[in-house]
Design a protein around this motif. Structure first.
Motif, short mmCIF file in Angstrom:
data_model
loop_
_atom_site.label_atom_id
_atom_site.label_comp_id
_atom_site.label_asym_id
_atom_site.label_seq_id
_atom_site.Cartn_x
_atom_site.Cartn_y
_atom_site.Cartn_z
N PHE A 72 59.78 45.17 -151.15
CA PHE A 72 60.22 44.01 -150.70
C PHE A 72 59.66 42.99 -149.39
CE2 PHE A 72 63.75 43.25 -146.68
CZ PHE A 72 64.61 42.30 -147.52
N THR A 73 59.56 41.71 -149.95
CA THR A 73 58.46 40.81 -149.48
C THR A 73 59.34 40.03 -148.80
OG1 THR A 73 57.72 41.22 -151.21
CG2 THR A 73 56.59 39.26 -150.04
N ALA A 74 58.70 39.34 -147.09
CA ALA A 74 59.16 38.39 -146.37
C ALA A 74 57.44 37.11 -147.21
CB ALA A 74 58.81 39.10 -145.24
N PHE A 75 58.17 36.12 -146.38
CA PHE A 75 58.10 35.40 -146.46
C PHE A 75 57.36 34.71 -144.98
CE2 PHE A 75 57.76 30.52 -147.07
CZ PHE A 75 56.69 29.90 -147.98
N GLY A 76 55.63 34.25 -145.22
CA GLY A 76 55.71 33.03 -143.92
C GLY A 76 54.83 31.90 -143.98
N MET A 77 54.06 31.19 -142.61
CA MET A 77 53.36 30.69 -142.81
C MET A 77 51.75 31.22 -142.38
SD MET A 77 54.40 26.97 -142.31
CE MET A 77 54.84 26.95 -140.70
N THR A 78 50.45 30.92 -143.11
CA THR A 78 49.57 31.52 -142.28
C THR A 78 49.69 30.68 -140.45
OG1 THR A 78 48.30 29.92 -142.72
CG2 THR A 78 48.07 31.60 -144.04
N ARG A 79 48.72 31.43 -139.39
CA ARG A 79 48.67 31.54 -138.11
C ARG A 79 47.86 29.25 -138.26
NH1 ARG A 79 43.90 29.54 -136.99
NH2 ARG A 79 41.90 30.54 -137.49
N ARG A 80 48.75 29.12 -137.09
CA ARG A 80 48.98 27.72 -137.20
C ARG A 80 47.49 27.45 -137.13
NH1 ARG A 80 53.31 26.16 -132.46
NH2 ARG A 80 54.22 27.72 -132.64
N PRO A 81 47.15 26.18 -137.30
CA PRO A 81 45.29 25.33 -136.59
C PRO A 81 45.30 25.53 -134.73
CG PRO A 81 46.63 23.81 -138.07
CD PRO A 81 47.39 25.15 -138.21
N GLY A 82 44.02 26.96 -134.73
CA GLY A 82 43.81 26.35 -133.25
C GLY A 82 44.10 27.11 -132.68
N ARG A 83 45.36 28.55 -133.20
CA ARG A 83 46.05 29.21 -132.46
C ARG A 83 45.15 30.76 -132.70
NH1 ARG A 83 51.58 29.18 -130.38
NH2 ARG A 83 52.03 26.59 -129.77
N SER A 84 45.09 31.35 -131.96
CA SER A 84 44.38 32.63 -132.46
C SER A 84 46.01 33.65 -133.08
CB SER A 84 43.87 33.90 -131.33
OG SER A 84 45.09 34.20 -130.74
N THR A 85 45.53 33.99 -134.22
CA THR A 85 46.77 35.60 -134.32
C THR A 85 47.54 36.28 -133.14
OG1 THR A 85 44.96 37.12 -135.05
CG2 THR A 85 45.24 35.98 -136.94
N SER A 86 46.94 36.15 -132.62
CA SER A 86 47.79 36.74 -131.80
C SER A 86 48.44 35.56 -130.35
CB SER A 86 46.52 38.16 -130.81
OG SER A 86 45.93 37.09 -130.08
N ASN A 87 48.38 34.95 -130.82
CA ASN A 87 49.11 33.92 -130.16
C ASN A 87 49.91 33.22 -130.83
OD1 ASN A 87 49.84 32.76 -127.69
ND2 ASN A 87 48.12 31.33 -128.03
N ASP A 88 50.38 33.26 -131.53
CA ASP A 88 51.20 32.80 -132.54
C ASP A 88 52.42 33.40 -132.74
OD1 ASP A 88 52.67 31.58 -134.89
OD2 ASP A 88 50.54 30.55 -136.03
N PRO A 89 53.81 32.80 -132.61
CA PRO A 89 55.04 33.49 -132.66
C PRO A 89 55.62 33.67 -133.98
CG PRO A 89 55.52 31.97 -130.69
CD PRO A 89 54.21 31.72 -131.67
N GLY A 90 54.96 32.04 -134.38
CA GLY A 90 55.93 32.34 -136.27
C GLY A 90 54.88 33.73 -136.70
N LEU A 91 53.60 34.00 -136.47
CA LEU A 91 53.15 34.72 -137.02
C LEU A 91 53.21 36.38 -136.99
CD1 LEU A 91 50.46 35.88 -139.27
CD2 LEU A 91 49.03 35.82 -137.38
#
Ligand SMILES: [Zn+2]
Length: 534
Positions: A72-91
């Protein structure tokens, strides 16, 4: 003898994510659960459920665990440019989703990186690497959809490959090459995938094709020929614009065409393949769409033959006019009874519906004459299998007189209601005689045919229980010019609780009368199928 082991080819379904982009399609949570279970049962390897965090339905879908054998797979975008992975609500929503795998989408065309993403090539690569690493750290299987890969590859081969390689080197299980605009042709796909698999092993490469040149299926197969080992697609080719690669065409091709079936194993068994026609129809049913009669492999007309000369050949040897056996995908052979057809069509159709009759019986000639006469005035028996069966049974004297409609009345009234709104109200009253009993039923409907149908099926006395599961699934009207006056032909498609579906026809200068004939045929057909006593 030299037995070569078959390679595993993986199927990834995105009906619930990319398919949900189709104009007019809006899946509820319930729809999504039903479709996911159906795909799982069929033997699909990956079921992409949606885009957690993007809308309430998908967020809810990913808020609990699902018992699927599929990944079962979830889909979404890679982290937004200029953000860190820990500071991206979408991710964060993606990483928190209750899913076995995460499919990221990222730009792989430098032009899009600059214009759409407004960032640098290097920052886009860093975003891919960081996102894959974050999902791996969460214990998820990772896929990367390389958006616009083929266009990107043509424009800047080095950069497109760098995006794909970045994900693979970070540990992504699959790098999926997407023909996002759908304009790439099969020979281009085959050449480009052939180049990519020199850098990334083919058993880590997938294809995601859109159908804008009507070649998404061909493009998927071309990618497999070049070495890709995952195909992404949707049921019935659902998807925005012209749709995605149609898994309902791809699956039987992989299972039944030797070039593929001898080289590859897929998760769909020969037994499950027989449910494919039903799976395709069930999706249409959920979407409230009429199935495409001409759909390859699974359509009503996929194995329908009209001319008499072909029909007699098919009876002797089906392979003469069929590329695969219809039963393999749960479809059936259909010999059309039409004014172009001959005796052999009628005999074959009688045989299929289980009416045994000697081919020299004079009633066969009579039936053929009646069919020709009625088709001349507008009936279309090739489209209405159930009406043909009833006609055949009537000519052979085998239809009980279950009930009689002695009178009906349909009234359409437009008026202003108490709230001052203009409303149209339709009321139908039907008098039915069942045995010695006289019954009268009335019903309101959203139109005359609907009201008539509801009134007719409201009370059939002792026969009511046999038609409880009957419902109308499609209604089509055509105005025909037969001679001096125009007549109306109505085709009604019905379905019952067993999933069986059938079509009936009515013809009259009056649309209500034509609809009434088709409705009556449908009910009588159901009573015969259900074995209702005379
Ligand atoms: Zn897509």
């Amino acid at each position: 003898m030299n037995i070569v082991a078959r390679e595993r080819l993986y199927l990834f379904d995105t009906t619930l994510r990319d398919g949900a982009q189709t104009n007019g399609v809006d899946f509820t949570l319930h729809d999504k659960l039903v479709i996911a279970a159906m795909l799982d049962d069929l033997g699909i390897d990956y079921v992409e459920g949606g885009y957690p965090g993007a809308n309430p339905t998908d967020s809810e879908l990913f808020s609990e665990d699902h018992k699927l054998a599929a990944t079962f797979t979830a889909f979404g975008m890679t982290r937004r440019p200029g953000r860190s992975t820990s500071n991206d609500p979408g991710l964060a929503a993606l990483l928190d989703a209750r899913a076995d795998a995460i499919c990221f989408v990222a730009k792989s065309w430098d032009y899009h990186v600059r214009v759409a993403l407004e960032t640098t090539d290097e920052e886009n690569l860093a975003s891919i690497r960081d996102s894959v690493r974050a999902a791996k750290a969460k214990g998820r299987e990772v896929l990367l959809d390389c958006e616009h890969f083929f266009d990107g590859y043509k424009a800047n081969k080095k950069y497109a490959l760098a995006c794909a390689t970045a994900a693979y080197q970070e540990g992504a299980r699959w790098v999926v090459l997407c023909d996002t605009n759908g304009g790439t042709l099969p020979h281009e796909v085959e050449a480009i995938v052939g180049e990519v698999v020199k850098t990334i092993p083919g058993d880590h490469v997938g294809i995601h094709a859109h159908n804008d040149t009507d070649q998404a299926v061909a493009n998927s197969l071309a990618a497999v020929r070049a070495g890709a080992r995952q195909i992404q697609g949707t049921l019935n080719g659902l998807g925005e614009r012209c749709g995605n690669a149609n898994l309902v065409s791809i699956i039987p091709t992989l299972k039944l065409k030797p070039e593929f079936s001898q080289a590859f194993d897929i998760g769909v068994s020969a037994e499950k393949l027989k449910s494919l026609a039903q799976v395709s129809r069930t999706l249409d049913e959920l979407l409230n769409r009429a199935p495409d009669r001409h759909a390859p492999y699974v359509g009503e007309s996929a194995f329908a033959t009209k001319a008499g000369i072909h029909a007699s050949a098919i009876l002797k040897e089906p392979a003469t006019y069929e590329h695969v056996a219809p039963e393999a995908i749960g479809n059936r052979r259909k010999l059309l009874v039409s004014d172009q057809g001959g005796r052999s069509n009628v005999l074959a159709e009688l045989d299929r519906i289980g009416i045994g009759i000697d081919k020299n019986d004079p009633r066969v000639t009579r039936l053929l004459d009646v069919v020709k006469e009625r088709e001349a005035i507008g009936y279309a028996y090739e489209a209405a299998d159930a009406s043909f069966e009833l006609l055949a049974r009537r000519v052979l004297g085998k239809v009980p007189g279950f009930f009689d409609v002695t009178q009906f009345d349909v009234n359409v009234e437009q008026r202003i209601n108490a709230k001052g709104e203009r409303v149209t109200v339709t009321l139908a009253v039907v008098k039915v005689k069942v045995g010695d009993e006289n019954m009268i039923s009335a019903a309101e409907g959203n139109g005359p045919v609907n009201a008539l149908d509801l009134a007719l099926r409201k009370d059939l006395g002792k026969y009511q229980k046999y038609i409880a599961g009957l419902k109308l699934t499609d209604y089509r009207v055509r105005i025909l010019n037969a001679g001096t006056e125009a007549v109306t032909r109505v085709l009604i498609e019905s379905e019952d609780e067993t999933g069986e579906h059938w079509t009936t026809v009515g013809v009259s200068p009056n649309i209500i009368d034509a609809s009434f004939q088709a409705l009556m045929d449908s009910i009588v057909y159901k009573l015969i199928k259900a074995g209702a006593p005379a």
